[in-house]
Design an enzyme around this catalytic site. Structure first.
Site, PDB file in Angstrom:
ATOM      1  N   LYS A  98      -6.838   1.427  -3.649  1.00 16.09           N
ATOM      2  CA  LYS A  98      -6.538   0.802  -2.360  1.00 16.09           C
ATOM      3  C   LYS A  98      -6.626   1.811  -1.227  1.00 16.09           C
ATOM      4  O   LYS A  98      -7.099   1.493  -0.121  1.00 16.09           O
ATOM      5  CB  LYS A  98      -5.140   0.175  -2.396  1.00 16.09           C
ATOM      6  CG  LYS A  98      -4.721  -0.500  -1.075  1.00 16.09           C
ATOM      7  CD  LYS A  98      -5.607  -1.674  -0.713  1.00 16.09           C
ATOM      8  CE  LYS A  98      -5.257  -2.299   0.626  1.00 16.09           C
ATOM      9  NZ  LYS A  98      -3.962  -3.008   0.628  1.00 16.09           N
ATOM     10  N   LYS A 107       0.211   3.833   9.313  1.00 16.70           N
ATOM     11  CA  LYS A 107       0.814   4.099   8.004  1.00 16.70           C
ATOM     12  C   LYS A 107      -0.239   4.473   6.958  1.00 16.70           C
ATOM     13  O   LYS A 107      -0.115   5.500   6.279  1.00 16.70           O
ATOM     14  CB  LYS A 107       1.575   2.852   7.530  1.00 16.70           C
ATOM     15  CG  LYS A 107       2.052   2.907   6.072  1.00 16.70           C
ATOM     16  CD  LYS A 107       2.763   1.644   5.661  1.00 16.70           C
ATOM     17  CE  LYS A 107       1.873   0.426   5.580  1.00 16.70           C
ATOM     18  NZ  LYS A 107       0.989   0.436   4.369  1.00 16.70           N
ATOM     19  N   THR A 149       0.852  -1.186   0.000  1.00 14.67           N
ATOM     20  CA  THR A 149       0.000   0.000   0.000  1.00 14.67           C
ATOM     21  C   THR A 149       0.890   1.238   0.000  1.00 14.67           C
ATOM     22  O   THR A 149       1.767   1.372   0.855  1.00 14.67           O
ATOM     23  CB  THR A 149      -0.907   0.005   1.236  1.00 14.67           C
ATOM     24  OG1 THR A 149      -1.694  -1.186   1.237  1.00 14.67           O
ATOM     25  CG2 THR A 149      -1.831   1.213   1.244  1.00 14.67           C
TER      26      THR A 149
END
Length: 305
Positions: A178, A246, A102
């Site tokens: 995503k 994150k 990601t």
């Protein structure tokens, strides 16, 4: 999925909970698979399952037709490709690098451009589904890239995926899809944790709360999947708090660059940051409920003896 017969050599970089299952799926489909990971025990398990261990991305990728990269973030992906022992120089010309970390779409575009300059292909292919679906070869891939990259990666993707979304002809589009998913996933975990801790504050039976909510309009996939951790008082990680530190951080960076407000995602990020700062960064992401409990003096279940 189609029944294309996979041939050739594959490499998997990263044998964590997702990468191990993806490597196993490739082996099961008939690929010759080499793999590496910083965790030597993970490599040993892969070798015991019939794969070939490697000491570095460069060694794993040597002569490979497809290299599947299952690391944590963009910085690790860049190191896998272009570091001192990077894969970019040992992949055969025309081979495809499948990037599943990601990351910010702009970074994905930059990595793709650098790799394609060497005569290799790049497929931006983050995935969703968790470790169980990875082991089953039933992940969902959110992929974008050139027709050539899709063609080169398709046999491997068919071995690993239950569903493949082809979302555009350039790297970065898969990454952007995503991040929309991760925005929602992080918010849903934080909301579920807030609700469950609030239920505990009301003195409600959390097992019954779980039963009622999963049969009601307030349910979400994340509530259903994550809140058993709270009911059982077991925060053994399936997906860690720091993953959403994150990912929601990337959402904030993207939104700031676009001057786009994301106040709900920002609030969720603060709760994940609080959990990480309290020493829960490697615990399951349902640990956000424990932060709500600490802030409110609420007692949550503890593991049964």
């Amino acid at each position: 999925m189609s029944t294309t017969t996979p041939t050739g050599r594959a490499a998997v970089i990263g044998l964590g909970s997702m990468g191990a299952g993806m490597a196993a799926s490739l082996l099961r489909a008939g690929f010759s698979v080499s793999a590496c990971d910083v965790n030597r025990e993970a490599v040993a398990r892969f070798e015991a399952a019939g794969g070939r261990g490697a000491a570095s991305p460069a060694e794993a990728a040597e002569g490979a037709d497809v290299v599947v990269c299952v690391v944590v973030n963009a910085a690790q992906t860049e190191a896998v490709l272009f570091g001192p022992e990077g894969a970019a120089g040992t992949m055969r010309p025309g081979a495809v690098f499948v990037s599943s970390a990601t990351m910010d779409p702009a970074i994905a575009r930059g990595l793709a451009a650098r790799l394609e300059e060497t005569g290799r292909l790049y497929l931006d292919a983050p995935m969703s589904g968790g470790a169980a679906r990875a082991a089953e070869g039933a992940l969902t891939f959110l992929a974008s890239g050139s027709r050539e990259a899709f063609a080169a990666a398709r046999p491997a993707l068919e071995a690993m995926a239950g569903r493949l979304y082809e979302l555009g002809d350039a790297a970065g589009q898969g990454a952007a899809f995503k991040m929309i998913n991760q925005l929602l996933a992080g918010v849903h975990i934080a909301a579920a944790s807030e609700a469950m801790s609030f239920a505990a504050k009301q003195g409600l039976d959390l097992a019954k709360v779980y039963e009622v909510i999963t049969a009601s309009a307030g349910n979400s996939w994340m509530f259903e999947n994550r809140m058993p951790h709270v009911v059982e008082g077991d925060y053994t990680p399936k997906s860690a708090v720091d993953i959403f530190v994150k990912d929601l951080g990337i959402v904030q960076d993207m939104a700031r660059a676009e001057r786009y407000p994301v106040p709900v995602a920002a609030a969720a990020l603060q709760m994940f940051l609080a959990a990480s700062g309290a020493g829960m960064g490697r615990d399951d992401d349902a640990s956000v409920a424990r932060i709500y409990a600490q802030l409110s003096g609420t007692t949550l279940p503890t593991p049964k003896a």
